[in-house]
Structure formats: structure tokens, C-alpha cells
Design an enzyme around this catalytic site. Structure first.
Site, PDB file in Angstrom:
ATOM      1  N   LEU A 138      59.048 -66.474 -22.631  1.00 40.46           N
ATOM      2  CA  LEU A 138      60.491 -66.523 -22.801  1.00 40.46           C
ATOM      3  C   LEU A 138      61.187 -65.810 -21.642  1.00 40.46           C
ATOM      4  O   LEU A 138      60.723 -64.754 -21.206  1.00 40.46           O
ATOM      5  CB  LEU A 138      60.887 -65.861 -24.120  1.00 40.46           C
ATOM      6  CG  LEU A 138      60.421 -66.576 -25.389  1.00 40.46           C
ATOM      7  CD1 LEU A 138      60.784 -65.750 -26.615  1.00 40.46           C
ATOM      8  CD2 LEU A 138      61.034 -67.957 -25.502  1.00 40.46           C
TER       9      LEU A 138
ATOM     10  N   LEU B 296      68.877 -62.970 -29.671  1.00 40.59           N
ATOM     11  CA  LEU B 296      67.517 -63.461 -29.851  1.00 40.59           C
ATOM     12  C   LEU B 296      66.613 -63.072 -28.682  1.00 40.59           C
ATOM     13  O   LEU B 296      66.895 -63.387 -27.525  1.00 40.59           O
ATOM     14  CB  LEU B 296      67.539 -64.985 -30.011  1.00 40.59           C
ATOM     15  CG  LEU B 296      66.189 -65.656 -30.254  1.00 40.59           C
ATOM     16  CD1 LEU B 296      65.573 -65.157 -31.555  1.00 40.59           C
ATOM     17  CD2 LEU B 296      66.355 -67.167 -30.273  1.00 40.59           C
ATOM     18  N   ASP B 297      65.501 -62.389 -29.018  1.00 39.20           N
ATOM     19  CA  ASP B 297      64.477 -61.997 -28.048  1.00 39.20           C
ATOM     20  C   ASP B 297      65.040 -61.176 -26.887  1.00 39.20           C
ATOM     21  O   ASP B 297      64.515 -61.218 -25.769  1.00 39.20           O
ATOM     22  CB  ASP B 297      63.746 -63.236 -27.506  1.00 39.20           C
ATOM     23  CG  ASP B 297      62.942 -63.951 -28.573  1.00 39.20           C
ATOM     24  OD1 ASP B 297      62.432 -63.269 -29.481  1.00 39.20           O
ATOM     25  OD2 ASP B 297      62.831 -65.185 -28.503  1.00 39.20           O
ATOM     26  N   GLN B 298      66.104 -60.427 -27.151  1.00 40.65           N
ATOM     27  CA  GLN B 298      66.715 -59.602 -26.114  1.00 40.65           C
ATOM     28  C   GLN B 298      66.711 -58.120 -26.487  1.00 40.65           C
ATOM     29  O   GLN B 298      67.339 -57.312 -25.809  1.00 40.65           O
ATOM     30  CB  GLN B 298      68.162 -60.053 -25.861  1.00 40.65           C
ATOM     31  CG  GLN B 298      68.298 -61.484 -25.361  1.00 40.65           C
ATOM     32  CD  GLN B 298      67.683 -61.692 -24.002  1.00 40.65           C
ATOM     33  OE1 GLN B 298      67.867 -60.879 -23.096  1.00 40.65           O
ATOM     34  NE2 GLN B 298      66.925 -62.771 -23.846  1.00 40.65           N
TER      35      GLN B 298
END
Length: 298
Positions: free
Chosen positions: A211, A242-244
């Protein structure tokens, strides 16, 4: 049996002369022994250098006369925390403490992939992860036999776009009922809402290291098609972005053109298991200080 009890203090403050001496001196005055300590000063911070410290303190002598005298005549943990809080205030510091006899309780959320679930439970059973696992939750029944094999209560809570709010509410209710301190997303293939994250205990997530380059389904197949030479995984705290979230742990493994997508996926799962367990262990051992969008792991 030893009656030693450890307390782990985490401190973050603007850097200034004498911080280590003042923090260590607080426990010296109280007659409490620091058995482990680590600190770091980050000079690359907008607004000025920041100081971070982790101290593991033997508080089994809290009832001794020296401690009682230093804490205003009281020998309780509450008195210790009040006195330390007063010191922290003079240093413009934020801080937290957790005691070694307070075993943390971890809820594991899964979907269909058993790899991380097996790994976490086996590490917990072997004593590598200092926690209890009171429940496993999933949006599919697939991994119920795995939880049952370890005699861990399993709750299947199916979810659709229309039922997501109610499903998350039920997860929160179960976490509260089981006094959960940490939620681990062990390949839980659902995006958690901001409302859930605001009400939940800390949440640790694991994802493949591709990602954002390889988003969506079959990331290892995408990576194979692009001829990547290295794959990895990232464990981080979940946030509304998200995914941060702040990254706790990362690792990589080399791959070659001779490996097919399935072999890459197997290699990736190995990395994911290791990275997730390291991140969970760091959190349980109170080695992680969250500072804005990042972490300091001491």
C-alpha cells in the site's frame, strides 16, 4: 514467589536540560528502583526538540517509609501518580503509567485467513505476548473451529453496508463486556468507521507493505505482475484515515522472478505474522509513544 511489581512510565516533553535527572530523581527520592530505562530526543521537530522516555520502576517498595514520606504520607499508587503528575506538569510533559500486575486483555478480529490468528494465540500461550485473549470476533464463521480449538469464545457478527453501524456497536459492547484493552485486526477485511475508532480501545492493524501501490484485491498477484523484488508488511494503529495511522513495526522479505503469486503470498503471510506480533508485543510492553502521526518505540 516474588512480590515485585513493575510500573512502566511513558513520558513525552519539550526537550530541556536536566530531564533525565529530574525524572530519575523523583523515583530516587521515593526510594523506588528504576530497573530499565530508555530515552530519545528528536531534534527534527517543528516547534523545537522533543524528549521521550520509558522507565520501568520497581514499585514493590511503595509502602516503605521513604516512599510514604516523599508522597505526602501516602503509600498508594494513586499518590504516586499524583506526585508524578505534579512533576510532569512542571515539565510540560504528557505521561502515562501501567502496572505489571494489570494483565491486558486483547480482542482479535478476523475474517477468513487464519495465519495471524494462529500466530498470535500460539505466542500468547507460550508466554511471548503478556496478555489474555478473552474473545475472537469475525464477520464470517470460517475461523470458529480455530478459536474453539484454543477454547477461546468466538462471536460471528456478519456485516453488510446496511448493518455496519449495528455490527460495530455490537463489537464495542462485547469489548466492554470482556474489559478489552486492545483490539487487533488479524487480517480483518473490513474498514472500521471513525465512530467505532473513537469509542474503541487502541486498534492495531496489519497490511501488506504494497500500500498504496497495490491497493484492492490480490495485491500479491499485482506485485507478481509488476516483477517486484521485495515484499513487506506494516503494523500500525488504526485511525479514521485508512492505512495512514502511526506505524509501529515494519519488515520486508526478498522475492525473485521464479516465485509465483501463491509463493509470494506465503512469503508475505510469514512477514505479516512476524510484524503483527512484534507490534502487539511492543504495545503490551508499553514501548510505544504516539506522537502525532508517528510513533517512538523505546
Amino acid at each position: 514467589m516474588s512480590s515485585t511489581v513493575h510500573a512502566t512510565f511513558l513520558v513525552a516533553a519539550p526537550d530541556q536540560p536536566g530531564l533525565v535527572a529530574r525524572l530519575a530523581g523523583f523515583f530516587y527520592t521515593a526510594g523506588l528502583n528504576i530497573i530499565d530505562a530508555g530515552n530519545h530526543t528528536d531534534v527534527h521537530v517543528e516547534g523545537g526538540p522533543r524528549f521521550f522516555m520509558r522507565m520501568v520502576v520497581d514499585v514493590s517498595g511503595l509502602s516503605a517509609p521513604a516512599a510514604s514520606a516523599a508522597l505526602g504520607g501516602s503509600s498508594t499508587r494513586a499518590a504516586l501518580e499524583r506526585a508524578f503528575g505534579d512533576l510532569a506538569q512542571t515539565l510540560s510533559a504528557t505521561w502515562s503509567v501501567r502496572y505489571g500486575d494489570q494483565i491486558q486483555r486483547v480482542a482479535i478480529l478476523v475474517t477468513k485467513d487464519p495465519a495471524c490468528l494462529y500466530d498470535l494465540v500460539l505466542r500468547q500461550r507460550s508466554g511471548e505476548l503478556p496478555c489474555e485473549i478473552p474473545l475472537v470476533l469475525s464477520n464470517h464463521p470460517t475461523l470458529e473451529p480455530v478459536a474453539e480449538s484454543f477454547r477461546i469464545p468466538f462471536f460471528c457478527l456478519p456485516v453488510t453496508a446496511d448493518t455496519k453501524r449495528e455490527q460495530e456497536k455490537r463489537i464495542l459492547e462485547l469489548c466492554r463486556r470482556h474489559h478489552v484493552d486492545l483490539v487487533v485486526l488479524a487480517r480483518y477485511m473490513q474498514v472500521l468507521t471513525e465512530d467505532f475508532l473513537n469509542d474503541a480501545p487502541p486498534v492495531i492493524n496489519i497490511h501488506h507493505g504494497f500500500l498504496p501501490a497495490f491497493q484492492g484485491a490480490k495485491p500479491y498477484h499485482q506485485a507478481h505482475a509488476r516483477g517486484v523484488k521485495m515484499i513487506g508488511a506494516t503494523a500500525h494503529y488504526a485511525t479514521k484515515d485508512l492505512d495512514q495511522g502511526p506505524i509501529i513495526e515494519q519488515d520486508v522479505a526478498r522475492v525473485t522472478h521464479a516465485m509465483g503469486p501463491d509463493e509470494m503470498a506465503r512469503t508475505g503471510r510469514d512477514v505479516e505474522r512476524v510484524v503483527l506480533s512484534r507490534a502487539v508485543r511492543a504495545h503490551l510492553e508499553r514501548r510505544v509513544i504516539v506522537e502525532g502521526r508517528r510513533t517512538i518505540v523505546l
